[in-house]
Design a protein around this motif. Sequence first.
Motif, short mmCIF file in Angstrom:
data_model
loop_
_atom_site.label_atom_id
_atom_site.label_comp_id
_atom_site.label_asym_id
_atom_site.label_seq_id
_atom_site.Cartn_x
_atom_site.Cartn_y
_atom_site.Cartn_z
N HIS A 203 -4.02 -4.84 -3.65
CA HIS A 203 -3.99 -3.48 -3.11
C HIS A 203 -4.56 -3.49 -1.69
O HIS A 203 -5.16 -4.48 -1.27
CB HIS A 203 -4.82 -2.53 -3.99
CG HIS A 203 -6.28 -2.85 -3.96
ND1 HIS A 203 -6.84 -3.88 -4.68
CD2 HIS A 203 -7.32 -2.32 -3.25
CE1 HIS A 203 -8.12 -3.95 -4.45
NE2 HIS A 203 -8.46 -3.01 -3.57
N ASP A 205 -7.04 -0.84 0.86
CA ASP A 205 -7.99 0.27 0.69
C ASP A 205 -7.68 1.41 1.65
O ASP A 205 -7.13 1.19 2.72
CB ASP A 205 -9.42 -0.21 0.97
CG ASP A 205 -9.87 -1.28 -0.01
OD1 ASP A 205 -9.33 -1.35 -1.12
OD2 ASP A 205 -10.78 -2.06 0.35
N HIS A 259 -5.50 -7.34 -0.58
CA HIS A 259 -6.47 -8.21 -1.25
C HIS A 259 -6.43 -7.99 -2.75
O HIS A 259 -5.86 -7.01 -3.24
CB HIS A 259 -7.88 -7.97 -0.69
CG HIS A 259 -8.35 -6.54 -0.76
ND1 HIS A 259 -7.90 -5.55 0.09
CD2 HIS A 259 -9.23 -5.92 -1.59
CE1 HIS A 259 -8.49 -4.41 -0.21
NE2 HIS A 259 -9.30 -4.60 -1.23
#
Length: 330
Positions: A203, A205, A259
């Motif tokens: 994903h 952030d 990440h």
Amino acid sequence: MSLDIEPIMSSNGEPTPFEVQDLIPIIDYSLLTSGSANDHAKAVQDIGKACEDWGCFMLVNHGVPETLIQEMMDMSAAFFNMTNDEKLEFEAHGVLDPIRCSAGLNLVNPNKDTLWREYLRLIVHPDFNCPYKPPGFSELASEYVKRTRAVAMELVKGVSESLGFEALYMNRELNLDAGFQLLAINYYPSHVEFDVSRGLMPHTDHGLLTLLCENGVPGLEVIRGGKWVGMGGVPNAFSVLNADHLEIFSNGKYKSKLHRTVVTDKRKRITLVNPNGPSLDTIVGPSSRIVDGEKRLPRYHPMKFSEYLECQTKLITAGKNALDEIRIPI
Ligand code: OGA
Ligand code: NI
């Protein structure tokens, strides 16, 4: 989100191919704040290069006391070691709920097919929220947040300068004084406790920069040239990741870093994660100075930050990335 990346591997799978870890850029925070114009300029240049080339870096000499970090790790473990009933008091689901604990997950019989972790997610700025137990948690977390926020805000100033702007340009444009900041505490139990795959799916952030501090147990991986590369493992350093709103504001120059976490270690992993964002009512789009000043086409549709958060939460459950929704095809 790119689809041609390797699937995440469970703890029972083959080891993930690591590249040499020390390739990830290391930024010395003390140079940024040393007061020497030369040191500062070098740090700004290094930050710009790291954000553009890698989208992440390790931050050393950040000045947050090791003892404070250790106390936070111990306190976090104490929180997650409370009974499920005690934690259920802090269960919530909405992205804007001030305190959100994942206690609703089935702790007794975790699903063997999904990656697994517990988390506690607190909105800590502009207002500070924290569970009232274990005793002393709130005071400690408040101090930790104050210290890490100061570091993050200095870094954003460095990023602003690295883009060719004055240090406080991003702060002003994105209303960072009222910025939305979270403290997310992730707890990946030890293999001894639960024999399941532990980790976090790939994903990116929300926000500008994410600061992540780990308890010495590895697991974080970032994508680089189509491969997963282990990040972390530098004692007393923070892992720093570009997040979605840095990509949007810089009009694609500083890409948000994909990440994931794969925990294969026998020990439990605890991470303290600070995403730092604009104020909830800020409409974030590419910086007008980049688009108008440098005569570039905007590559992202502007969106109110709070709406982005809601949108991201919905899309994540569908396995999608919110950035893809607002990206303007060229
Ligand atoms: C996150 C995150 C990584 C980790 O909380 O967004 O990416 O290893 N955490 O806990
Ligand atoms: Ni993350």
